[in-house]
Scaffold this active site. Structure first.
Site, PDB file in Angstrom:
ATOM      1  N   ARG A  39      82.685  29.493 -69.770  1.00 15.68           N
ATOM      2  CA  ARG A  39      83.434  28.926 -68.618  1.00 15.68           C
ATOM      3  C   ARG A  39      84.938  29.156 -68.607  1.00 15.68           C
ATOM      4  NH1 ARG A  39      79.011  28.797 -65.727  1.00 15.68           N
ATOM      5  NH2 ARG A  39      77.707  26.972 -65.950  1.00 15.68           N
ATOM      6  N   ASN A  80      80.841  35.235 -65.466  1.00 12.88           N
ATOM      7  CA  ASN A  80      81.100  34.484 -64.216  1.00 12.88           C
ATOM      8  C   ASN A  80      82.139  33.380 -64.423  1.00 12.88           C
ATOM      9  OD1 ASN A  80      79.218  33.005 -65.719  1.00 12.88           O
ATOM     10  ND2 ASN A  80      78.080  32.286 -63.940  1.00 12.88           N
ATOM     11  N   ASP A 116      71.180  30.665 -72.572  1.00 16.59           N
ATOM     12  CA  ASP A 116      71.724  30.574 -71.207  1.00 16.59           C
ATOM     13  C   ASP A 116      72.406  29.214 -71.025  1.00 16.59           C
ATOM     14  OD1 ASP A 116      72.499  31.237 -68.680  1.00 16.59           O
ATOM     15  OD2 ASP A 116      70.512  31.076 -67.774  1.00 16.59           O
TER      16      ASP A 116
HETATM   17  O1  DOR Z   1      71.176  28.135 -64.363  1.00 20.06           O
HETATM   18  C1  DOR Z   1      72.033  29.013 -64.312  1.00 20.06           C
HETATM   19  N1  DOR Z   1      73.340  28.724 -64.490  1.00 20.06           N
HETATM   20  N2  DOR Z   1      71.671  30.241 -64.050  1.00 20.06           N
HETATM   21  C2  DOR Z   1      72.559  31.223 -63.829  1.00 20.06           C
HETATM   22  O2  DOR Z   1      72.149  32.322 -63.602  1.00 20.06           O
HETATM   23  C3  DOR Z   1      73.995  30.925 -63.807  1.00 20.06           C
HETATM   24  C4  DOR Z   1      74.293  29.767 -64.645  1.00 20.06           C
HETATM   25  C5  DOR Z   1      75.683  29.256 -64.441  1.00 20.06           C
HETATM   26  O3  DOR Z   1      76.625  30.035 -64.598  1.00 20.06           O
HETATM   27  O4  DOR Z   1      75.842  28.068 -64.158  1.00 20.06           O
HETATM   28 ZN    ZN Z   2      71.307  34.296 -65.108  1.00 19.25          ZN
HETATM   29 ZN    ZN Z   3      73.303  32.850 -67.504  1.00 16.08          ZN
END
Ligand code: DOR
Ligand code: ZN
Ligand code: ZN
Length: 361
Positions: free
Chosen positions: A78, A108, A319
């Site tokens: 983040r 991201n 993830d």
């Molecule tokens: O659950 C998710 N959160 N899937 C994603 O692909 C992005 C991620 C996020 O960046 O919050």
């Molecule tokens: Zn993803």
């Molecule tokens: Zn992800």
């Protein structure tokens, strides 16, 4: 319980006694000692005390696992941009507690990690803030807008170890194919988030009985499967190494199996939440049950476990996708996608598979 060999012990001499030592790379699975000299494993086996120097810290690891540090290929740290959710400091410190010694943070961020300068920025923060190794992932397109390819060679030169558009798919196949070719040239893998943007609509959880019961728009398996198939086909043409992120459906495993049988450089990852929970366990319309891809059916869970057991899926990643408490404390419709899990992922996820007989430690 288990123990970690971490960077902070790099100047120490350690004698870790009587732990259950696991090291798949060296086919080690036995109770013995590990001697660490100035941060490096110097000797593994049964050590007699007269061979160990006096100035060394002794750790009694009886009843504990001793193993190399874990690597998490897929984490959202983040920073920069969303420090109220997580920072490189907070995320990597939690990871160190969870047994991880390396992490690939996803791009991201805000601004998006889409340039050599952004890769450098993350590495600079990591240098001071992270007790573990940070291998940044660069975006596929500028601003993750899906329109213009990033400077992939430049990002790799700056230290990027992979590219990914995680959070979404690159829907323009031509741009993605070019990026795959660039990744191949630069010698890095493409980490694919597979989700057809047009098919997903307003889906917030798995399409099924539970979604109907709660009156929530569903995400079908095909939303993932069509892009898994597409990306495998494109990687074949581009000749790149393709890693399929957070596979959640039984057919993603079928498709990866076919790709492997064809000799393609395709690997798959599964996340602990996808192989431990199914959508029927969702008890209410609450954001804490919302992640992307969503918790799937029992049948999918069973197929993913089998695929891990059979080596069709190659890696477990978390993830880890933290958000603010306010954001998550909303209905599924309103809350953002994402579930946390770094500090406890090994303890809960991996050992669950071992307990149920799908994997051996
Ligand atoms: O659950 C998710 N959160 N899937 C994603 O692909 C992005 C991620 C996020 O960046 O919050
Ligand atoms: Zn993803
Ligand atoms: Zn992800």
């Amino acid at each position: 319980t288990w123990m970690i060999l971490e960077r902070w012990i790099c100047l120490l001499n350690l004698w870790i006694k009587n732990g259950h030592v696991l090291d798949p790379a060296n086919h080690l699975d036995e109770v013995c000692d590990v001697y660490v000299k100035e941060g490096k494993v110097a000797c593994v086996g049964s050590l007699s005390s007269d061979k160990i120097p006096d100035e060394c810290t002794v750790i009694d690891a009886e009843g504990k696992y001793v193993m190399p540090g874990l690597v998490d290929l897929h984490v959202h740290l983040r920073e920069p941009g969303f420090e109220y959710k997580e920072t490189i400091y907070s995320g990597t410190h939690a990871m160190a507690k969870g047994g991880f010694t390396a992490v690939c943070p996803m791009p991201n961020t805000k601004p998006v990690t889409d340039s050599p300068a952004m890769i450098e920025k993350i590495l600079k923060i990591a240098k001071t803030d992270s007790p573990i190794r940070v291998y940044p992932v660069g975006a596929v397109t500028k601003g993750q807008l899906g329109e213009e390819m990033t400077d992939i060679a430049g990002m790799v030169k700056a230290g990027a170890k992979a590219i990914s558009e995680d959070g979404k798919s690159v829907m323009n196949a031509e741009i993605y194919r070019e990026a795959m070719k660039e990744a191949k040239k630069a010698g890095i893998p493409v980490l694919a988030h597979c989700e057809d943007k047009n098919m997903v609509g307003h889906g917030a959880m798995n399409a099924g009985e539970k979604a109907k019961e709660l009156g929530i728009c569903g995400i079908t398996n095909a939303v993932e499967d069509v892009i898994v198939a597409r990306d495998i086909i494109m990687s074949k043409e581009a000749g790149c190494q393709l890693h399929l992120c957070h596979c959640s459906t039984k057919d993603s495993a079928v498709l990866i199996k076919i790709a492997k049988e064809q000799g393609l450089s395709v690997t798959g990852e599964v996340c602990p939440h996808h192989f431990t929970m199914s959508d029927d366990q969702i008890t209410e319309d609450h954001g804490r049950f919302k992640m992307n891809p969503p918790l799937r059916s029992k049948e999918d869970v069973e197929a993913l476990r089998g695929a891990l057991r059979d080596g069709i899926m190659d890696a477990i990643s978390t993830d880890h996708a933290p958000h603010g408490a306010k954001e998550k404390n909303q209905s599924m419709k309103k809350a953002p996608f994402g579930i946390v899990g770094i500090e406890n992922s090994f303890a809960l996820g991996y050992t669950e598979l071992v307990k149920k007989g799908y994997l051996t430690l």
